[in-house]
Design an enzyme around this catalytic site. Structure first.
Site: not given
Lengths: 259, 65
Positions: A99, A160, A211
């Site tokens: 990634k 997040g 998250t």
């Protein structure tokens, strides 16, 4: 019905990719991973703490036959730093997916578009299966596809943040850019199962989140909820929703009314 | 000898990377080593000599999104 997700040479049944950061307890984390039924787990690459090398490590407890690992280049702020991290990850012999994440701003954690594209080009040339974290920019998505990315991963909102899909309209442009070429995985900013379902209903091929599960009051239950949200959104997309109308349209017959 | 490992000077006696790995008891761990910016595959630890002042990165996978 088989409805597989293909990323490069990999195929998956699950369309939920799960991050492994910020879990407070490794047992809860394992149960959350199980509940999510994910097949792809992301990891970061960091220095081993040599003052405390025996700290418990989630990856070393995992049944690695069950999961495809997706290491990230988090921490990189340039293409060169991302390439260095990617090579280290691949040298583990555990994975060739990466990634790409090249951060351009530490407050918003938005990707640096130039560095992101450059890192993608370099790593594709080295034979990696590259999944690129990007912004909601449809033209950058086009350039990433041209560079050979195996998947384009636009952020729903800042990493997040849990703000959900801030720009669903541009996401549809990215989906059009990538249609028939590479999968689009909505990555970052998902806060709730509704957000995951919304992304999937718009036609995203998968969702990557961390998250929203790790930080939930009950991460195990939230992992299951996310699995169901992704599944509901996917089936809704495949089923084809009705057009929106301005006024009511009765579901019961208006003829043969009892008078 | 002094090796700069993960950014910190470490005093230890080692001939090869395998000695460094054994010193920190990392034989069973999932790690990757970069020696003076070159990634060294696990099979070559025993044949990779280390010298005073070498820069070594020992990295692993941690939780991340």
């Amino acid at each position: 019905m088989t409805d597989l997700l293909t990323i490069g040479s990999y195929t998956f049944t699950s369309r939920l990719l799960l991050g492994t950061g910020k879990f407070s307890d490794l047992d809860i984390q394992q149960q959350a991973v199980d509940a999510s039924e994910t097949e792809v787990l992301t990891f970061a690459v960091r220095r081993l703490n040599l003052d405390n090398p025996d700290n418990p490590n989630f990856l070393e407890r995992l049944d690695l036959r069950k999961y495809t690992l997706l290491p990230n280049t988090a921490g990189a702020q340039t293409a060169e730093e991302a390439v260095r991290i990617a090579r280290l990850a691949k040298a583990s012999g555990l994975c060739d997916m990466i990634k790409v994440e090249v951060i351009g701003d530490m407050r918003t954690l938005l990707p640096d578009p130039i560095g992101t594209l450059k890192a993608t080009e370099m790593l594709v040339k080295e034979g990696f299966t590259v999944l690129t974290y990007t912004s909601d920019d449809p033209l950058l998505a086009r350039r990433l596809v041209e560079a050979g990315a195996a998947a384009v991963m636009p952020a729903a909102s800042p990493i997040g943040s849990g703000l959900g899909l801030l720009n669903p309209h541009y996401l549809t442009f990215i989906l059009e850019e990538c249609a028939g070429k590479v999968p689009v995985i909505v990555d970052a900013g998902i806060g709730s199962p509704a957000d995951a379902a919304e992304a999937m209903e718009l036609g995203a091929d998968a969702v990557l989140l961390n998250t929203a599960v790790a930080g939930a009051q009950n991460p195990i239950l939230m992992a299951e909820a996310m699995k169901l949200g992704v599944l509901a959104g996917r089936k809704g997309y495949l089923a084809g929703r009705i057009a929106k109308k301005r006024y009511a349209n009765a579901s019961s017959p208006m003829e043969m009314l009892i008078e | 000898m002094t090796l700069l490992i993960n950014g910190k000077p470490c005093e230890l006696e080692a001939r090869t990377l395998a000695d460094v790995v054994a010193h920190f008891n990392l034989n069973e761990r999932i790690i990757v080593i970069e020696h003076n910016l070159d990634i060294i595959s696990r099979e070559l630890y025993g044949e990779t000599p280390v010298a005073d002042g070498d820069k070594i990165e020992i990295v692993h996978f941690v939780g991340g999104g």
